[in-house]
Design a protein around this motif. Structure first.
Motif, PDB file in Angstrom:
ATOM      1  N   LYS A   1       9.598 -54.901   1.103  1.00  0.00           N
ATOM      2  CA  LYS A   1       8.407 -55.520   1.687  1.00  0.00           C
ATOM      3  C   LYS A   1       7.397 -54.460   2.102  1.00  0.00           C
ATOM      4  CE  LYS A   1      10.872 -59.604   3.377  1.00  0.00           C
ATOM      5  NZ  LYS A   1      11.293 -60.364   4.582  1.00  0.00           N
ATOM      6  N   ALA A   2       7.898 -53.406   2.691  1.00  0.00           N
ATOM      7  CA  ALA A   2       6.997 -52.331   3.086  1.00  0.00           C
ATOM      8  C   ALA A   2       6.370 -51.668   1.857  1.00  0.00           C
ATOM      9  CB  ALA A   2       7.751 -51.302   3.922  1.00  0.00           C
ATOM     10  N   ALA A   3       7.185 -51.514   0.797  1.00  0.00           N
ATOM     11  CA  ALA A   3       6.662 -50.917  -0.434  1.00  0.00           C
ATOM     12  C   ALA A   3       5.601 -51.813  -1.073  1.00  0.00           C
ATOM     13  CB  ALA A   3       7.800 -50.658  -1.414  1.00  0.00           C
ATOM     14  N   PHE A   4       5.830 -53.138  -1.043  1.00  0.00           N
ATOM     15  CA  PHE A   4       4.834 -54.064  -1.603  1.00  0.00           C
ATOM     16  C   PHE A   4       3.523 -53.999  -0.820  1.00  0.00           C
ATOM     17  CE2 PHE A   4       2.756 -58.202  -1.298  1.00  0.00           C
ATOM     18  CZ  PHE A   4       2.448 -58.428  -2.630  1.00  0.00           C
ATOM     19  N   LYS A   5       3.652 -53.932   0.496  1.00  0.00           N
ATOM     20  CA  LYS A   5       2.451 -53.840   1.324  1.00  0.00           C
ATOM     21  C   LYS A   5       1.661 -52.580   0.983  1.00  0.00           C
ATOM     22  CE  LYS A   5       0.981 -53.891   6.164  1.00  0.00           C
ATOM     23  NZ  LYS A   5       1.440 -53.938   7.581  1.00  0.00           N
ATOM     24  N   GLU A   6       2.386 -51.494   0.782  1.00  0.00           N
ATOM     25  CA  GLU A   6       1.719 -50.249   0.448  1.00  0.00           C
ATOM     26  C   GLU A   6       1.092 -50.326  -0.950  1.00  0.00           C
ATOM     27  OE1 GLU A   6       0.164 -46.590   1.077  1.00  0.00           O
ATOM     28  OE2 GLU A   6       1.212 -47.891   2.529  1.00  0.00           O
ATOM     29  N   THR A   7       1.832 -50.938  -1.895  1.00  0.00           N
ATOM     30  CA  THR A   7       1.294 -51.083  -3.255  1.00  0.00           C
ATOM     31  C   THR A   7       0.057 -51.967  -3.259  1.00  0.00           C
ATOM     32  OG1 THR A   7       3.503 -50.794  -4.204  1.00  0.00           O
ATOM     33  CG2 THR A   7       1.844 -51.816  -5.608  1.00  0.00           C
ATOM     34  N   PHE A   8       0.072 -53.015  -2.440  1.00  0.00           N
ATOM     35  CA  PHE A   8      -1.094 -53.918  -2.359  1.00  0.00           C
ATOM     36  C   PHE A   8      -2.316 -53.153  -1.849  1.00  0.00           C
ATOM     37  CE2 PHE A   8      -3.823 -57.011  -0.278  1.00  0.00           C
ATOM     38  CZ  PHE A   8      -3.922 -57.991  -1.251  1.00  0.00           C
TER      39      PHE A   8
END
Length: 364
Positions: free
Chosen positions: A157-164
């Motif tokens: 989830k943290a990685a997705f937030k960063e990718t977004f």
């Protein structure tokens, strides 16, 4: 004691690890040896990869800015111009729809040209701007997502937030306000246009569709010339004529429901349920509006006395009260009561005794 050799043992020349000894009575059976570098048997059989077993992703997957700032700046200006053009064309569509009259053939032609051209330019400019944005401002990269458990972990989830966030930076939507603002300005008129088009859905007709302009003493006049119809002039069996109420030639809304088909038959050819008292020497008048969907039932077969609607092939018997003999129409064409006045002209005795047109008009 039983000696078990692993990598680097006596059976692997050059190894520096000492052999391990396992007591014979320990219950540990000697099994197949694993080759160096292969995953343990349990992990090799697993369908899903655990997050802790994955390699760490690079700090940034997408570049924050285009490779060529000069080309990007030029593309930004072109995209903004496209969006501004789309905004102007969108407002032009609304202005043409509201301001142009449609009460004549030339006016309808001009209105259709203005509406079609303005909306085409609006969508074309939006599409061109979007394509240039993607091709020259966004990075061309390919991302691969590994197979993972369906439920995302906190790290995912943290990685997705960063990718977004990185994707938002890479799209230039946040960094280039001129693109963002012109895009919003271009989509406003396109979004407002459907609201303006809803104007054609009202007001509700109420009971206005249940009545027409026909009333006692109204003369039948030819639909094209407006000339009143003399009963003696319309005396050839098999003749057919489209007539309207006198004084309604310029009233399109009234003509849409009051137009009548006048047919000349021999008196002996008329059969029930035709109302003979509503005819004049074999001349009978029926509503021209098909009772299926409102198309003009304008075709007539003299030999069979059939009235045909060209839209969906509903067929009515002119010699039998315009009864339905084929097609999707649910009820006959209403018969208009006619007679002659003191000068011999055909006139209406009254309005239709039932609503004309499609059945749903009755529920207006």
């Amino acid at each position: 004691m039983t000696e078990i050799n692993g990598p680097g043992g006596p059976e692997h020349p050059g190894g520096d690890a000492a052999p391990h000894e396992v007591p014979e009575d320990s219950g540990v059976a000697e099994g197949p040896r694993r080759v160096v570098g292969t995953p343990p048997p349990a992990q090799a059989r697993a369908l899903l990869i655990r997050p802790e077993d994955e390699e760490k992703a690079p700090e940034r997957e997408l570049p924050a800015d285009p490779d060529d700032p000069r080309t990007a700046k030029k593309a930004e200006k072109i995209v903004a111009a496209c969006f501004l053009l789309a905004m102007v064309a969108g407002f032009g569509f609304i202005a043409a729809y509201v301001g142009l009259e449609v009460h004549s053939l030339n006016a309808v032609l001009n209105s259709n040209l203005a509406l079609g051209l303005s909306m085409a330019v609006a969508f074309l400019a939006l599409g061109a701007g979007a394509v240039i944005w993607v091709r020259h401002l966004m990075p061309e990269v390919e991302l691969t997502e590994q197979r993972k458990p369906l439920r995302s972990s906190a790290d995912d989830k943290a990685a997705f937030k960063e990718t977004f966030k990185e994707g938002a930076d890479a799209s230039q939507f946040v960094k280039r306000p001129i693109l963002r603002r012109t895009l919003i300005a271009a989509t406003v008129p396109v979004a407002v246009a459907p609201i303006v088009l809803l104007r054609d859905m009202g007001p509700l007709p109420g009971t206005s569709l249940r009545h027409t302009a026909w009333k006692k003493g109204t003369r039948l006049v030819q639909a094209v010339t407006g000339v009143p119809v003399l009963a003696d002039d319309f005396s050839t069996p098999g003749g057919i004529l489209t007539v309207v109420p006198e004084g309604t030639l310029t009233d399109d809304e009234e003509l849409a429901k009051s137009t009548v088909l006048l047919i000349k038959l021999r008196p002996e050819q008329l059969k029930a349920p035709t109302v003979i008292n509503w005819t004049v020497n074999g001349t009978v008048a029926y509503s021209k509006i098909c009772t299926h969907l409102g198309c003009p039932a304008a075709l007539y077969e003299q030999t069979t006395h059939h009235i045909l609607c060209p839209c969906h092939q509903s067929t009515f018997a002119a010699d039998r009260g315009a009864a339905v003999i084929f097609g999707p129409a649910a009820r006959p064409l209403p018969q208009l009561p006619i007679t002659t006045d003191s000068e011999g002209y055909l006139v209406a005795q009254s309005d239709f005794h039932e609503p004309v047109g499609p059945s749903f008009w009755e529920r207006g």
